[in-house]
Enzyme design. Structure first.
Site, PDB file in Angstrom:
ATOM      1  N   THR A 157      33.578  19.513  30.123  1.00  0.00           N
ATOM      2  CA  THR A 157      34.164  18.183  30.345  1.00  0.00           C
ATOM      3  C   THR A 157      33.124  17.208  30.905  1.00  0.00           C
ATOM      4  N   GLY A 196      33.868  24.145  37.857  1.00  0.00           N
ATOM      5  CA  GLY A 196      34.076  24.841  39.130  1.00  0.00           C
ATOM      6  C   GLY A 196      32.815  25.591  39.541  1.00  0.00           C
ATOM      7  N   GLU A 440      42.038  23.170  30.934  1.00  0.00           N
ATOM      8  CA  GLU A 440      42.051  24.065  29.774  1.00  0.00           C
ATOM      9  C   GLU A 440      42.988  23.540  28.684  1.00  0.00           C
TER      10      GLU A 440
HETATM   11  C1  LIG Z   1      34.622  37.348  43.853  1.00  0.00           C
HETATM   12  C2  LIG Z   1      35.599  36.322  43.616  1.00  0.00           C
HETATM   13  C3  LIG Z   1      36.834  36.798  43.098  1.00  0.00           C
HETATM   14  C4  LIG Z   1      37.485  35.855  42.203  1.00  0.00           C
HETATM   15  C5  LIG Z   1      38.217  36.633  41.251  1.00  0.00           C
HETATM   16  C6  LIG Z   1      38.155  35.952  39.960  1.00  0.00           C
HETATM   17  C7  LIG Z   1      38.424  36.877  38.864  1.00  0.00           C
HETATM   18  C8  LIG Z   1      38.420  36.023  37.603  1.00  0.00           C
HETATM   19  C9  LIG Z   1      38.848  36.723  36.413  1.00  0.00           C
HETATM   20  C10 LIG Z   1      39.660  36.125  35.591  1.00  0.00           C
HETATM   21  C11 LIG Z   1      40.242  34.811  35.977  1.00  0.00           C
HETATM   22  C12 LIG Z   1      40.815  34.106  34.937  1.00  0.00           C
HETATM   23  C13 LIG Z   1      41.423  32.843  35.466  1.00  0.00           C
HETATM   24  C14 LIG Z   1      40.799  31.750  34.778  1.00  0.00           C
HETATM   25  C15 LIG Z   1      40.975  30.479  35.483  1.00  0.00           C
HETATM   26  C16 LIG Z   1      39.894  29.640  35.023  1.00  0.00           C
HETATM   27  C17 LIG Z   1      39.973  28.317  35.664  1.00  0.00           C
HETATM   28  C18 LIG Z   1      39.593  27.354  34.614  1.00  0.00           C
HETATM   29  C19 LIG Z   1      39.360  26.006  35.157  1.00  0.00           C
HETATM   30  C20 LIG Z   1      39.382  24.966  34.074  1.00  0.00           C
HETATM   31  C21 LIG Z   1      38.326  25.093  33.046  1.00  0.00           C
HETATM   32  C22 LIG Z   1      38.405  24.017  31.980  1.00  0.00           C
HETATM   33  O1  LIG Z   1      39.253  23.193  31.966  1.00  0.00           O
HETATM   34  S1  LIG Z   1      37.218  24.090  30.784  1.00  0.00           S
HETATM   35  C23 LIG Z   1      37.535  22.727  29.720  1.00  0.00           C
HETATM   36  C24 LIG Z   1      38.737  22.939  28.859  1.00  0.00           C
HETATM   37  N1  LIG Z   1      38.896  21.877  27.915  1.00  0.00           N
HETATM   38  C25 LIG Z   1      39.862  21.827  27.036  1.00  0.00           C
HETATM   39  O2  LIG Z   1      40.718  22.699  26.962  1.00  0.00           O
HETATM   40  C26 LIG Z   1      39.825  20.688  26.080  1.00  0.00           C
HETATM   41  C27 LIG Z   1      41.086  20.555  25.252  1.00  0.00           C
HETATM   42  N2  LIG Z   1      40.768  20.053  23.918  1.00  0.00           N
HETATM   43  C28 LIG Z   1      40.695  20.855  22.843  1.00  0.00           C
HETATM   44  O3  LIG Z   1      40.886  22.068  22.920  1.00  0.00           O
HETATM   45  C29 LIG Z   1      40.363  20.212  21.531  1.00  0.00           C
HETATM   46  O4  LIG Z   1      39.603  19.107  21.589  1.00  0.00           O
HETATM   47  C30 LIG Z   1      41.598  19.899  20.711  1.00  0.00           C
HETATM   48  C31 LIG Z   1      42.226  21.225  20.318  1.00  0.00           C
HETATM   49  C32 LIG Z   1      42.607  19.073  21.479  1.00  0.00           C
HETATM   50  C33 LIG Z   1      41.197  19.123  19.468  1.00  0.00           C
HETATM   51  O5  LIG Z   1      40.036  19.649  18.925  1.00  0.00           O
HETATM   52  P1  LIG Z   1      39.323  19.001  17.665  1.00  0.00           P
HETATM   53  O6  LIG Z   1      39.320  17.512  17.791  1.00  0.00           O
HETATM   54  O7  LIG Z   1      38.025  19.656  17.469  1.00  0.00           O
HETATM   55  O8  LIG Z   1      40.255  19.477  16.563  1.00  0.00           O
HETATM   56  P2  LIG Z   1      41.330  18.727  15.700  1.00  0.00           P
HETATM   57  O9  LIG Z   1      42.435  18.210  16.533  1.00  0.00           O
HETATM   58  O10 LIG Z   1      40.669  17.767  14.799  1.00  0.00           O
HETATM   59  O11 LIG Z   1      41.854  19.949  14.856  1.00  0.00           O
HETATM   60  C34 LIG Z   1      41.156  20.469  13.723  1.00  0.00           C
HETATM   61  C35 LIG Z   1      41.760  21.800  13.376  1.00  0.00           C
HETATM   62  O12 LIG Z   1      41.261  22.786  14.274  1.00  0.00           O
HETATM   63  C36 LIG Z   1      42.352  23.463  14.873  1.00  0.00           C
HETATM   64  N3  LIG Z   1      41.945  23.945  16.194  1.00  0.00           N
HETATM   65  C37 LIG Z   1      41.674  23.205  17.293  1.00  0.00           C
HETATM   66  N4  LIG Z   1      41.334  24.012  18.303  1.00  0.00           N
HETATM   67  C38 LIG Z   1      41.396  25.266  17.834  1.00  0.00           C
HETATM   68  C39 LIG Z   1      41.159  26.553  18.432  1.00  0.00           C
HETATM   69  N5  LIG Z   1      40.812  26.676  19.703  1.00  0.00           N
HETATM   70  N6  LIG Z   1      41.304  27.625  17.653  1.00  0.00           N
HETATM   71  C40 LIG Z   1      41.683  27.520  16.363  1.00  0.00           C
HETATM   72  N7  LIG Z   1      41.920  26.335  15.749  1.00  0.00           N
HETATM   73  C41 LIG Z   1      41.789  25.231  16.482  1.00  0.00           C
HETATM   74  C42 LIG Z   1      43.424  22.431  14.918  1.00  0.00           C
HETATM   75  O13 LIG Z   1      44.688  22.984  15.144  1.00  0.00           O
HETATM   76  C43 LIG Z   1      43.254  21.806  13.576  1.00  0.00           C
HETATM   77  O14 LIG Z   1      43.835  22.644  12.605  1.00  0.00           O
HETATM   78  P3  LIG Z   1      44.485  21.997  11.307  1.00  0.00           P
HETATM   79  O15 LIG Z   1      44.757  23.180  10.450  1.00  0.00           O
HETATM   80  O16 LIG Z   1      43.517  21.020  10.743  1.00  0.00           O
HETATM   81  O17 LIG Z   1      45.745  21.346  11.766  1.00  0.00           O
HETATM   82  C1  FAD Z   2      41.139  21.502  38.863  1.00  0.00           C
HETATM   83  C2  FAD Z   2      40.392  21.271  37.596  1.00  0.00           C
HETATM   84  C3  FAD Z   2      39.364  22.120  37.258  1.00  0.00           C
HETATM   85  C4  FAD Z   2      38.638  21.897  36.087  1.00  0.00           C
HETATM   86  N1  FAD Z   2      37.601  22.724  35.791  1.00  0.00           N
HETATM   87  C5  FAD Z   2      36.844  22.480  34.695  1.00  0.00           C
HETATM   88  C6  FAD Z   2      35.716  23.297  34.397  1.00  0.00           C
HETATM   89  O1  FAD Z   2      35.415  24.244  35.114  1.00  0.00           O
HETATM   90  N2  FAD Z   2      34.967  22.994  33.313  1.00  0.00           N
HETATM   91  C7  FAD Z   2      35.264  21.966  32.488  1.00  0.00           C
HETATM   92  O2  FAD Z   2      34.555  21.754  31.518  1.00  0.00           O
HETATM   93  N3  FAD Z   2      36.346  21.189  32.740  1.00  0.00           N
HETATM   94  C8  FAD Z   2      37.135  21.424  33.811  1.00  0.00           C
HETATM   95  N4  FAD Z   2      38.222  20.626  34.086  1.00  0.00           N
HETATM   96  C9  FAD Z   2      38.504  19.498  33.199  1.00  0.00           C
HETATM   97  C10 FAD Z   2      39.753  19.706  32.350  1.00  0.00           C
HETATM   98  O3  FAD Z   2      39.537  20.636  31.350  1.00  0.00           O
HETATM   99  C11 FAD Z   2      40.183  18.361  31.764  1.00  0.00           C
HETATM  100  O4  FAD Z   2      40.505  17.505  32.848  1.00  0.00           O
HETATM  101  C12 FAD Z   2      41.391  18.551  30.855  1.00  0.00           C
HETATM  102  O5  FAD Z   2      41.011  19.213  29.659  1.00  0.00           O
HETATM  103  C13 FAD Z   2      42.069  17.209  30.504  1.00  0.00           C
HETATM  104  O6  FAD Z   2      41.179  16.338  29.934  1.00  0.00           O
HETATM  105  P1  FAD Z   2      40.946  14.832  30.482  1.00  0.00           P
HETATM  106  O7  FAD Z   2      40.691  14.928  31.940  1.00  0.00           O
HETATM  107  O8  FAD Z   2      39.936  14.239  29.608  1.00  0.00           O
HETATM  108  O9  FAD Z   2      42.332  14.128  30.299  1.00  0.00           O
HETATM  109  P2  FAD Z   2      42.656  12.956  29.279  1.00  0.00           P
HETATM  110  O10 FAD Z   2      42.491  13.474  27.882  1.00  0.00           O
HETATM  111  O11 FAD Z   2      41.930  11.733  29.630  1.00  0.00           O
HETATM  112  O12 FAD Z   2      44.208  12.815  29.573  1.00  0.00           O
HETATM  113  C14 FAD Z   2      44.819  11.713  30.198  1.00  0.00           C
HETATM  114  C15 FAD Z   2      46.171  11.448  29.525  1.00  0.00           C
HETATM  115  O13 FAD Z   2      45.948  11.073  28.157  1.00  0.00           O
HETATM  116  C16 FAD Z   2      46.758  11.834  27.299  1.00  0.00           C
HETATM  117  N5  FAD Z   2      46.061  12.073  26.027  1.00  0.00           N
HETATM  118  C17 FAD Z   2      44.748  12.322  25.812  1.00  0.00           C
HETATM  119  N6  FAD Z   2      44.500  12.505  24.503  1.00  0.00           N
HETATM  120  C18 FAD Z   2      45.669  12.397  23.877  1.00  0.00           C
HETATM  121  C19 FAD Z   2      46.082  12.508  22.514  1.00  0.00           C
HETATM  122  N7  FAD Z   2      45.218  12.809  21.541  1.00  0.00           N
HETATM  123  N8  FAD Z   2      47.386  12.322  22.220  1.00  0.00           N
HETATM  124  C20 FAD Z   2      48.289  12.043  23.193  1.00  0.00           C
HETATM  125  N9  FAD Z   2      47.955  11.949  24.505  1.00  0.00           N
HETATM  126  C21 FAD Z   2      46.668  12.122  24.837  1.00  0.00           C
HETATM  127  C22 FAD Z   2      47.016  13.131  28.031  1.00  0.00           C
HETATM  128  O14 FAD Z   2      48.217  13.755  27.609  1.00  0.00           O
HETATM  129  C23 FAD Z   2      47.090  12.657  29.482  1.00  0.00           C
HETATM  130  O15 FAD Z   2      48.418  12.245  29.736  1.00  0.00           O
HETATM  131  C24 FAD Z   2      38.967  20.815  35.242  1.00  0.00           C
HETATM  132  C25 FAD Z   2      40.020  19.958  35.593  1.00  0.00           C
HETATM  133  C26 FAD Z   2      40.729  20.184  36.749  1.00  0.00           C
HETATM  134  C27 FAD Z   2      41.843  19.265  37.109  1.00  0.00           C
END
Ligand SMILES: CCCCCCCC/C=C\CCCCCCCCCCCC(=O)SCCNC(=O)CCNC(=O)[C@H](O)C(C)(C)COP(=O)(O)OP(=O)(O)OC[C@H]1O[C@@H](n2cnc3c(N)ncnc32)[C@H](O)[C@@H]1OP(=O)(O)O
Ligand code: FAD
Length: 674
Positions: A157, A196, A440
């Protein structure tokens, strides 16, 4: 009068509740744990990790400064990581510790009221190495990461983009002269934000950047990047890194920012399982599916369903135990004040939380097994099941996190004023779980991913083409008549499927209408997104209900009669609750009548009364040790008021009889000398 239980003084109301419980609690614990063997193993792991007292703090985290809190979390992470490498890995049957033991993950919660700064290392850095590296890369990085010689995070992000990954701005430009990638942050909005552990803890991270080679952009790809010196921990030249500041929760996770100034990394640091850049700069795509680089996100979405089930089990344990000891109001003047758990409205708030914890726990196991099957197929080069799995994991992540956050807040409401205390444990649970709805993949965004799949599946059903298992019910969407209402569990599940099919049909019809009226496909889709989200939600609720029901029937096949009854009551409660929450939809898409709904409401209320005597037994069956609950209200012994007072007395504000603020401000103001 207090009673003793296992040498513990127990609140008499809780003791009475336990005496009233009519089923074998341990049997239900086994169901929740996935079998007796798992329960025994979990208990062993908890004993080793928690009996030493290493998880405890001398001073409550809530009384520490942000810096002290962070340092304390690092201290305990190091203790726990060392335990994981040694005793716990062996106990859990893992060759090395890591991502594969939910028990080890769950036990860690005793050490942290918020989260460990190592969460991203184990939750995303290690899984990305496992999922995105070639075998050679893996053999170099994985042992170092698992042994914690290096600590990493996942920096995807940016300030400007989280959801829209294709819009990320960080660039990785290949330089064939030196066989290096040049990482650069061209704008403020391209700064990595949120990862994180990035702020102060990690020395490596996975960076997702736009790959340029031979003047062409090939989209986002993952790279492994060293950002701090392995010995001094000082940020390396060309790196600007820091912590992003206070947040609603996650305050021990040092979420960070990161910018690059033409920072060079070796070519081999691109994670090359799915795509490669050769020495001369030629780009080679290896993967059969374009979205395999999103694999770590899919993995975490699967894991999160399990995470939130666990946290909801904690909140419901706290709120139910507290509701058993709390007495309030006098509806019958001649009787003592009732336990608040006797109020039907209180049961309505809490029993759905218990049932949802079970539903999500069982769905998470089922989802994990489906994920393993998809991964096994992909190993053989077959990615056919990935679209359905992406749709499924997206909606389950969205609905499980959203429902859990809502129900944890409802548990807080159920605890009245005391639920607002940090020491109740509920605010920290809420702050943690409400973030899972966003990270996520945001709730709405992920449901719209599921909706894409649903619409396609609907069109396939319309064309009488075969459907994949989770959407096979769409085949019945074209019968021309409304689904027949029937209040048996299977009948309600069929009705939920009819709602999902009906809502999808409405979306498709409206989009077609809008396109005929001249809107582009993109605009027609956009105008229908409120309904598309609702259709995906309905689909997900049908999947959860169906899975929960089937799994409980399977898992209780050999259970004792009373366990069968109480588990059946919980699943039925779940179905009735959601049917009553969706009466308008049922009236639109099924043959349900007003009378049917009135009868259903009565049946629901009667079910609450049947579950009531077993409520404490049900939360005891989650078998959550006090160390994991961190709660004055929810401890096993029910010493609620004593604990609240003990915690109040620990407040640093009570260290001095008169606060300095008196002489500095209050006295001068009151004496008119300010
Ligand atoms: C010693 C200490 C002890 C601690 C103990 C710890 C032990 C730990 C062990 C395990 C712990 C686990 C717990 C985990 C907790 C972790 C905390 C995490 C914190 C947060 C981290 C983050 O947030 S990371 C950032 C995450 N970001 C996102 O999720 C972004 C979201 N956006 C998207 O995923 C994509 O942009 C989108 C899907 C919204 C769109 O993607 P894109 O624009 O590229 O695609 P399209 O919309 O154009 O779609 C095209 C086509 O692709 C298909 N598609 C999209 N994504 C996928 C996919 N992932 N897989 C398969 N296909 C996919 C989509 O559906 C479309 O298909 P069509 O057929 O064309 O319709
Ligand atoms: C506690 C915490 C830990 C995190 N840890 C990590 C990390 O370790 N690594 C990392 O990479 N990221 C991390 N993130 C980031 C996180 O993955 C993003 O904040 C999350 O994916 C949402 O994206 P954004 O912030 O861009 O929200 P935005 O996309 O800006 O969302 C804002 C609003 O817009 C709307 N919106 C956006 N796009 C659309 C659309 N296409 N259609 C309709 N509505 C839409 C959403 O629904 C939402 O209401 C963390 C976030 C938090 C809060």
């Amino acid at each position: 009068m207090t009673q003793t239980n296992n040498n513990m003084t127990v609140n008499p109301d809780l003791a009475m509740e336990r005496a009233k419980c009519n089923f074998n609690v341990l049997e239900v614990t086994h169901i929740f744990d996935g079998g007796e063997r798992n329960t025994l193993q979990r208990k062993k792991i908890e004993d080793v990790a928690l009996n030493s007292g290493a998880s405890k703090d001398a001073l409550g985290e809530e009384h520490m400064s942000p810096k002290e809190k962070y340092e304390n979390a690092v201290r305990k992470s190091c203790i726990y990581a060392t335990m994981m490498k040694n005793e716990l890995a062996e106990l859990s049957g893992l060759e090395s510790f890591g991502v594969s033991s939910p028990v080890i993950r769950r036990t860690a919660d005793a050490f942290f009221k918020e989260v460990s700064p190592f969460l991203l290392h184990l939750g995303m850095f290690v899984p990305t190495i496992m999922g995105q590296c070639t075998p050679e890369q893996q053999s170099y990085w994985l042992p170092r990461a698992l042994d914690m010689q290096i600590i990493g995070t996942y920096a995807q992000t940016e300030l400007g983009h989280g959801t829209f990954i294709r819009g990320l701005e960080t660039t990785a430009t290949y330089d064939p002269e030196t066989e290096e990638f040049v990482l650069h942050s061209p704008t403020l909005s391209s700064y990595k934000w949120w990862a994180g552990g990035l702020g102060k803890t990690v020395n490596y991270c996975i960076v997702v950047a736009q790959l340029y080679t031979k003047g062409e952009c090939h989209g986002t790809h993952p790279f492994i990047v060293q950002i701090r010196d392995e010995d001094t921990h000082v940020p390396l030249p060309g790196i600007k890194v820091g912590e992003i500041g206070p947040k609603m929760g996650f305050n021990t996770a040092d979420n960070g920012f990161l910018g690059f100034d033409h920072y060079r990394i070796p070519r081999e640091h691109m994670l090359m399982k799915n795509a490669q850049v050769l020495k001369d700069g030629t780009y080679v795509k290896v993967a059969r599916h374009g979205k395999l680089t999103y694999g770590t996100m899919v993995f975490v979405r699967v894991v999160l369903v399990n995470e939130v089930a666990f946290n909801l089990a904690k909140a419901s344990t706290i709120a139910v135990r507290y509701s058993a000891i709390r007495r309030q109001s006098k509806p019958k003047p001649d009787e003592v004040e009732p336990q608040i758990l006797d109020y039907v409205t209180q049961q309505h708030k809490l029993f759905i939380a218990i049932a949802t914890a079970h539903a999500l726990q069982l769905c998470s196991t089922w989802l994990w097994e489906s994920f393993s099957a998809v991964l096994a197929q992909m190993k053989g080069g077959n990615t056919d099941t990935l679209p359905e799995f992406h749709a499924l994991s997206s909606c389950l992540k969205a609905i499980s996190t959203s429902d859990s956050a809502h129900l944890i807040e409802q548990c807080r409401h159920a605890c009245g004023g005391h639920g607002y205390m940090i020491s109740s444990g509920i605010p920290n649970l809420y702050n943690f779980v409400s973030a899972t709805r966003t990270y996520e993949g945001d709730y709405t965004v992920l449901l719209l991913q599921t909706a894409r799949f649903l619409v396609k599946a609907y069109e396939q059903a319309e064309a009488k083409k075969p459907l994949t298992p989770t959407v096979s019910y769409l085949a019945h969407a074209f019968s021309g008549s409304r689904a027949t209402w029937d209040n048996s569990p299977d009948g309600i599940i069929r009705s939920f499927q009819a709602l999902a099919a009906g809502k999808t049909a409405v979306c498709v019809t409206n989009m077609r209408k809008r396109m005929r009226a001249g809107l582009s496909q993109v605009d027609a889709w956009e105008m229908s997104t409120i309904q598309l989200v609702a259709a995906a939600e309905a689909h997900c609720r049908a999947v959860i209900a169906d899975t929960y029901r089937k799994e409980i029937v399977r898992l209780t096949a050999n259970s004792s009669p009373n366990v069968k009854v109480v588990m059946d009551q919980l699943t039925t409660l779940y179905l009735y609750y959601w049917a009553l929450e969706r009466t308008g939809d049922l009236l639109m898409f099924t043959s349900v009548s007003q009378k049917d709904l009135v009868d259903l409401q009565i049946a629901y209320e009667e079910l609450l009364l049947k579950i009531r005597p077993n409520a404490v037994g049900l939360v005891d069956a989650f078998d959550l040790r006090d160390e994991l609950l961190h709660s004055t209200l929810g401890s096993y012994d029910g010493r609620v008021y004593e604990r609240l007072m003990e915690e109040a007395l620990k407040s640093p504000m009570n260290k001095e009889p008169v606060s300095d603020a008196y002489s500095k401000y209050l006295r001068p103001m009151m004496k008119g000398k300010l």
